[in-house]
Design an enzyme around this catalytic site. Structure first.
Site, PDB file in Angstrom:
ATOM      1  N   ASP A  73       2.971   4.525  14.725  1.00  0.00           N
ATOM      2  CA  ASP A  73       1.771   4.405  13.907  1.00  0.00           C
ATOM      3  C   ASP A  73       0.853   3.290  14.411  1.00  0.00           C
ATOM      4  O   ASP A  73      -0.368   3.383  14.290  1.00  0.00           O
ATOM      5  CB  ASP A  73       2.152   4.138  12.449  1.00  0.00           C
ATOM      6  CG  ASP A  73       2.664   5.396  11.748  1.00  0.00           C
ATOM      7  OD1 ASP A  73       2.410   6.505  12.255  1.00  0.00           O
ATOM      8  OD2 ASP A  73       3.314   5.264  10.699  1.00  0.00           O
ATOM      9  N   ASP A 177      -1.736 -15.867  -2.593  1.00  0.00           N
ATOM     10  CA  ASP A 177      -1.498 -16.003  -1.156  1.00  0.00           C
ATOM     11  C   ASP A 177      -2.500 -15.192  -0.349  1.00  0.00           C
ATOM     12  O   ASP A 177      -2.583 -15.336   0.868  1.00  0.00           O
ATOM     13  CB  ASP A 177      -0.084 -15.528  -0.809  1.00  0.00           C
ATOM     14  CG  ASP A 177       0.983 -16.532  -1.226  1.00  0.00           C
ATOM     15  OD1 ASP A 177       0.659 -17.452  -2.009  1.00  0.00           O
ATOM     16  OD2 ASP A 177       2.136 -16.396  -0.777  1.00  0.00           O
ATOM     17  N   ALA A 189       1.767   1.482   3.665  1.00  0.00           N
ATOM     18  CA  ALA A 189       2.101   0.461   4.663  1.00  0.00           C
ATOM     19  C   ALA A 189       2.279  -0.899   3.971  1.00  0.00           C
ATOM     20  O   ALA A 189       3.062  -1.026   3.033  1.00  0.00           O
ATOM     21  CB  ALA A 189       1.017   0.432   5.740  1.00  0.00           C
ATOM     22  N   SER A 191       0.481  -2.584   1.924  1.00  0.00           N
ATOM     23  CA  SER A 191       0.159  -2.563   0.503  1.00  0.00           C
ATOM     24  C   SER A 191       1.347  -2.135  -0.343  1.00  0.00           C
ATOM     25  O   SER A 191       1.598  -2.690  -1.427  1.00  0.00           O
ATOM     26  CB  SER A 191      -1.027  -1.628   0.262  1.00  0.00           C
ATOM     27  OG  SER A 191      -1.220  -1.370  -1.097  1.00  0.00           O
TER      28      SER A 191
END
Length: 293
Positions: A73, A177, A189, A191
């Site tokens: 990917d 953060d 991915a 997230s």
């Protein structure tokens, strides 16, 4: 039968023996069937092929009808950020790990690829994000992302402060953060690891996912993909901040800067074999349970 594609471009995974073997097999298979084959120049220099037609990735995007990306990917993301600017179809051969974006088996590509080349395929448009860093109302840097745009600090577990605006409407102030702004493609991915929602590829939406927010009330939110997202950085932040695009491109950010994120004008044109099933991909890659009855 009229061929759906005539000029095929090949893009590979640098310094990967398995990918190079697959690319060599693809090149000979396509050449035997009288297709015009272009090879991305860095890829071609590693292949044991006599006199391939080497082109830059931009030239490949301009000249090819179909680009075949061999790798994982990550390779697809790198190629897609460039190829999305051109009206070229893109197909992936998996030589990586998860392979959410790469459909074909490197050991048995002939039959499904022949079907695609004969016109038996599904077309899917995937949106990209464009991220711009503004300093004193001047654009300092910009880039695009297929998966996600992430605002973060160099140091882990270090808080930063910023405000979020949607279409110039103030949404919230955040101490966290960082924040992930993801496309549907990227929702499986980085997230997803941060607790974000899975967005099916047909959704015209963007998700904002805070990273370790310093309040229990902060939650991911999904907005229309035509929204303009503005992140305003507090002047109290550290100077070691970055905006990351697909974890490949890093844009430096300073206290007081603004980051503008919006949908890129040109989508990626993915093609899949006719038997492509997004939910089967999720079950396989994420280890979801099979049917009970």
């Amino acid at each position: 039968m009229t061929q759906a594609f005539n000029t095929i471009g090949l893009i590979g995974k640098p310094h990967h023996e398995g990918a190079n073997n697959t690319l060599t097999a693809l090149y000979h298979w396509l050449a035997e069937q009288s297709y015009t084959v272009l090879v991305e120049e860095r890829t071609g220099q590693e292949l044991n092929i006599d006199s391939p037609k080497l082109v830059t990735i931009n030239e490949l995007g301009e000249q090819a009808d179909l680009a075949i990306v061999v790798g994982g990917d990550g390779n697809m993301l790198g190629a897609a950020r460039v190829l999305s600017r051109y009206n070229v179809a893109v197909l992936g051969v998996n030589r990586g790990n998860l392979g959410f974006l790469t459909d074909l088996d490197p050991y048995n590509f002939e039959h499904p690829l022949k079907a695609v080349l004969d016109g038996e395929y599904i077309t899917e448009k995937r949106c990209l994000l464009e991220a711009k860093v503004l300093r004193h109302n001047s654009v300092k840097s910009l880039n695009s992302a297929v998966n996600e745009v992430v605002l973060h600090l160099e140091k882990v577990a270090t808080m930063l402060e910023f405000e979020v605006y949607i279409n110039n409407h103030f949404m919230l102030s955040q101490r966290a953060d960082g924040i992930i702004v993801t496309t549907p493609t990227g929702s499986t991915a980085y997230s997803l690891s941060a607790g974000g929602p899975i967005l099916t590829p047909n959704l015209d939406a963007i998700a904002l996912v805070p990273m370790f927010p310093h309040t229990l009330s902060s939650r991911p939110i999904v907005v229309d993909s035509n929204s303009e997202i503005k992140l305003k950085l507090s002047h109290e932040n550290s100077e070691h901040m970055h905006v990351s695009c697909d974890s490949h491109v890093s844009l430096p950010v300073l206290p007081g800067d603004e980051v503008i994120i919006r949908k890129q004008a040109h989508p990626l044109r993915l093609v899949h074999p006719k038997n492509y099933d997004y939910f089967k991909i999720l079950r396989t890659k994420l280890g979801w349970g099979s049917r009970l009855f």
